[in-house]
Design a protein around this motif. Sequence first.
Motif, PDB file in Angstrom:
ATOM      1  N   LYS A  52       0.821  -1.211   0.000  1.00 57.59           N
ATOM      2  CA  LYS A  52       0.000   0.000   0.000  1.00 57.59           C
ATOM      3  C   LYS A  52       0.857   1.264   0.000  1.00 57.59           C
ATOM      4  O   LYS A  52       0.560   2.235  -0.693  1.00 57.59           O
ATOM      5  CB  LYS A  52      -0.929  -0.021   1.213  1.00 57.59           C
ATOM      6  CG  LYS A  52      -2.022   1.041   1.167  1.00 57.59           C
ATOM      7  CD  LYS A  52      -3.002   0.864   2.316  1.00 57.59           C
ATOM      8  CE  LYS A  52      -4.117   1.898   2.228  1.00 57.59           C
ATOM      9  NZ  LYS A  52      -5.088   1.739   3.346  1.00 57.59           N
ATOM     10  N   HIS A  67      -0.735  -1.480  -7.353  1.00 55.97           N
ATOM     11  CA  HIS A  67      -1.936  -2.195  -7.788  1.00 55.97           C
ATOM     12  C   HIS A  67      -1.493  -3.017  -8.995  1.00 55.97           C
ATOM     13  O   HIS A  67      -1.273  -2.472 -10.076  1.00 55.97           O
ATOM     14  CB  HIS A  67      -3.057  -1.225  -8.182  1.00 55.97           C
ATOM     15  CG  HIS A  67      -3.556  -0.376  -7.050  1.00 55.97           C
ATOM     16  ND1 HIS A  67      -4.521  -0.801  -6.165  1.00 55.97           N
ATOM     17  CD2 HIS A  67      -3.201   0.866  -6.647  1.00 55.97           C
ATOM     18  CE1 HIS A  67      -4.753   0.145  -5.269  1.00 55.97           C
ATOM     19  NE2 HIS A  67      -3.961   1.168  -5.540  1.00 55.97           N
ATOM     20  N   GLN A 103      -4.147   7.019 -12.951  1.00 56.41           N
ATOM     21  CA  GLN A 103      -5.512   7.378 -12.552  1.00 56.41           C
ATOM     22  C   GLN A 103      -6.210   8.089 -13.712  1.00 56.41           C
ATOM     23  O   GLN A 103      -5.654   9.012 -14.311  1.00 56.41           O
ATOM     24  CB  GLN A 103      -5.453   8.277 -11.321  1.00 56.41           C
ATOM     25  CG  GLN A 103      -6.793   8.533 -10.683  1.00 56.41           C
ATOM     26  CD  GLN A 103      -6.642   9.275  -9.354  1.00 56.41           C
ATOM     27  OE1 GLN A 103      -5.555   9.361  -8.816  1.00 56.41           O
ATOM     28  NE2 GLN A 103      -7.739   9.795  -8.837  1.00 56.41           N
ATOM     29  N   PRO A 117     -11.487  -0.870 -12.329  1.00 54.18           N
ATOM     30  CA  PRO A 117     -10.731  -1.280 -11.139  1.00 54.18           C
ATOM     31  C   PRO A 117     -10.561  -2.791 -10.981  1.00 54.18           C
ATOM     32  O   PRO A 117      -9.567  -3.256 -10.414  1.00 54.18           O
ATOM     33  CB  PRO A 117     -11.554  -0.718  -9.974  1.00 54.18           C
ATOM     34  CG  PRO A 117     -12.398   0.359 -10.565  1.00 54.18           C
ATOM     35  CD  PRO A 117     -12.662  -0.054 -11.976  1.00 54.18           C
ATOM     36  N   PRO A 150      -8.099  -0.656  -7.269  1.00 53.31           N
ATOM     37  CA  PRO A 150      -8.152   0.735  -6.787  1.00 53.31           C
ATOM     38  C   PRO A 150      -9.608   1.180  -6.684  1.00 53.31           C
ATOM     39  O   PRO A 150     -10.515   0.475  -7.136  1.00 53.31           O
ATOM     40  CB  PRO A 150      -7.401   1.514  -7.865  1.00 53.31           C
ATOM     41  CG  PRO A 150      -7.548   0.686  -9.102  1.00 53.31           C
ATOM     42  CD  PRO A 150      -7.629  -0.743  -8.663  1.00 53.31           C
ATOM     43  N   LYS A 151      -9.829   2.344  -6.116  1.00 50.37           N
ATOM     44  CA  LYS A 151     -11.207   2.816  -5.920  1.00 50.37           C
ATOM     45  C   LYS A 151     -11.734   3.592  -7.122  1.00 50.37           C
ATOM     46  O   LYS A 151     -12.894   3.997  -7.138  1.00 50.37           O
ATOM     47  CB  LYS A 151     -11.279   3.685  -4.657  1.00 50.37           C
ATOM     48  CG  LYS A 151     -11.021   2.890  -3.382  1.00 50.37           C
ATOM     49  CD  LYS A 151     -11.046   3.763  -2.161  1.00 50.37           C
ATOM     50  CE  LYS A 151     -10.787   2.945  -0.905  1.00 50.37           C
ATOM     51  NZ  LYS A 151     -10.701   3.772   0.311  1.00 50.37           N
ATOM     52  N   VAL A 152     -10.869   3.823  -8.115  1.00 55.64           N
ATOM     53  CA  VAL A 152     -11.267   4.623  -9.281  1.00 55.64           C
ATOM     54  C   VAL A 152     -10.811   3.938 -10.565  1.00 55.64           C
ATOM     55  O   VAL A 152      -9.996   3.010 -10.538  1.00 55.64           O
ATOM     56  CB  VAL A 152     -10.648   6.046  -9.220  1.00 55.64           C
ATOM     57  CG1 VAL A 152     -11.216   6.839  -8.061  1.00 55.64           C
ATOM     58  CG2 VAL A 152      -9.122   5.970  -9.120  1.00 55.64           C
TER      59      VAL A 152
END
Length: 261
Positions: free
Chosen positions: A8, A13, A133, A170, A177-179
Motif C-alpha cells: 500500500k 496495484h 488514474q 478497477p 483501486p477505488k477509481v
Amino acid sequence: MEKVKPKKHLGQHFLTDLSIAERIAQAVTGHRGVNQVLEIGPGMGVLTDFLLKNPQELYLIEIDKESIVYLHQKYPQFGERIIEGDYLKYDSERVLPDQYAIAGNFPYNISSQIFFKVLEEKNRVTEVVCMLQKEVAKRIASPKGNKDYGILSVLLQAWYDIEYLFTVPPGVFNPPPKVDSGVIRLTRNSVQKLDCDEKLFFKVVKGGFATRRKTLRNALKPFGLSEEFKTNPILDKRAEQLDVADFVYLTQQIELGRGAI
C-alpha cells in the motif's frame, strides 16, 4: 517463485488482465526509431512479458526490493538491465545516455511527479505509454477550455502530442483501486525550444492556474505586468482558456515588460 504482495505504501496495484497488458505494450510505437524502453514499476512483470515481444531493448526500474528479487529470478537474462531504484531520484542518463521511451503502470501517488521528471528529460524521452488514474490521464490529454485542463496539460502539450487511448476498470487489478484508470500515449513533437524563456514559461503557466477562477490579469499580478500590457484582452481570459501558443505569447510579453523596467 512466490508471488509479490502489493504494498500500500508504494501505491502498488498489480494488473492481472493480460489482454490489457498486451494493449499497453502494443501502444509503444518506437517513435523516432528509438530502440530502448524503460519500464517504470514492473512489479511481477505482467506488462514486461508483452513489452519483450517488441523489438526494443527493455530496461526495468523498480523500487520494491521484493519485486527486484522476483524479477531477477523471472528474467535472469536481464542482468544489470533490472535497476533497483526510484525513477524520480535515479540518474537515468547513467544507463540510458541516448533517447529512450517509457512504459509502465504508474503508481497513482507519484504519477504527476513522474511527468515533471519526463519534462526535465524531454530531449531524451521520445515516447511515454502509461496507465495512471483516469482523472490525471484525462487532465494531461485535455484540450483548452475543458475543466480538466491544467498545469500538466499545458507543460506536456508544449513538447508532446498526447492521446487518451482507453479506460481500465478497477476489477482488473490486485488490489482493485477505488477509481478507474486511463492509458495515454505521449509522443515527442518537433519543438526543440519554445520562443520564450522556458523557465519563465513554467512559472507563468503555474501562476495562471494557481487561482483558476481569476482572470489572468489578477492571477499574474505578481509578475509585474507593464501598464501597456495590462489592457491586452488576453488578460480578460482564465488560464484554462489558453493553449500552449497563448502561454508562450504571455511569457514573451512579460519578458518584454521586464526588459523595459
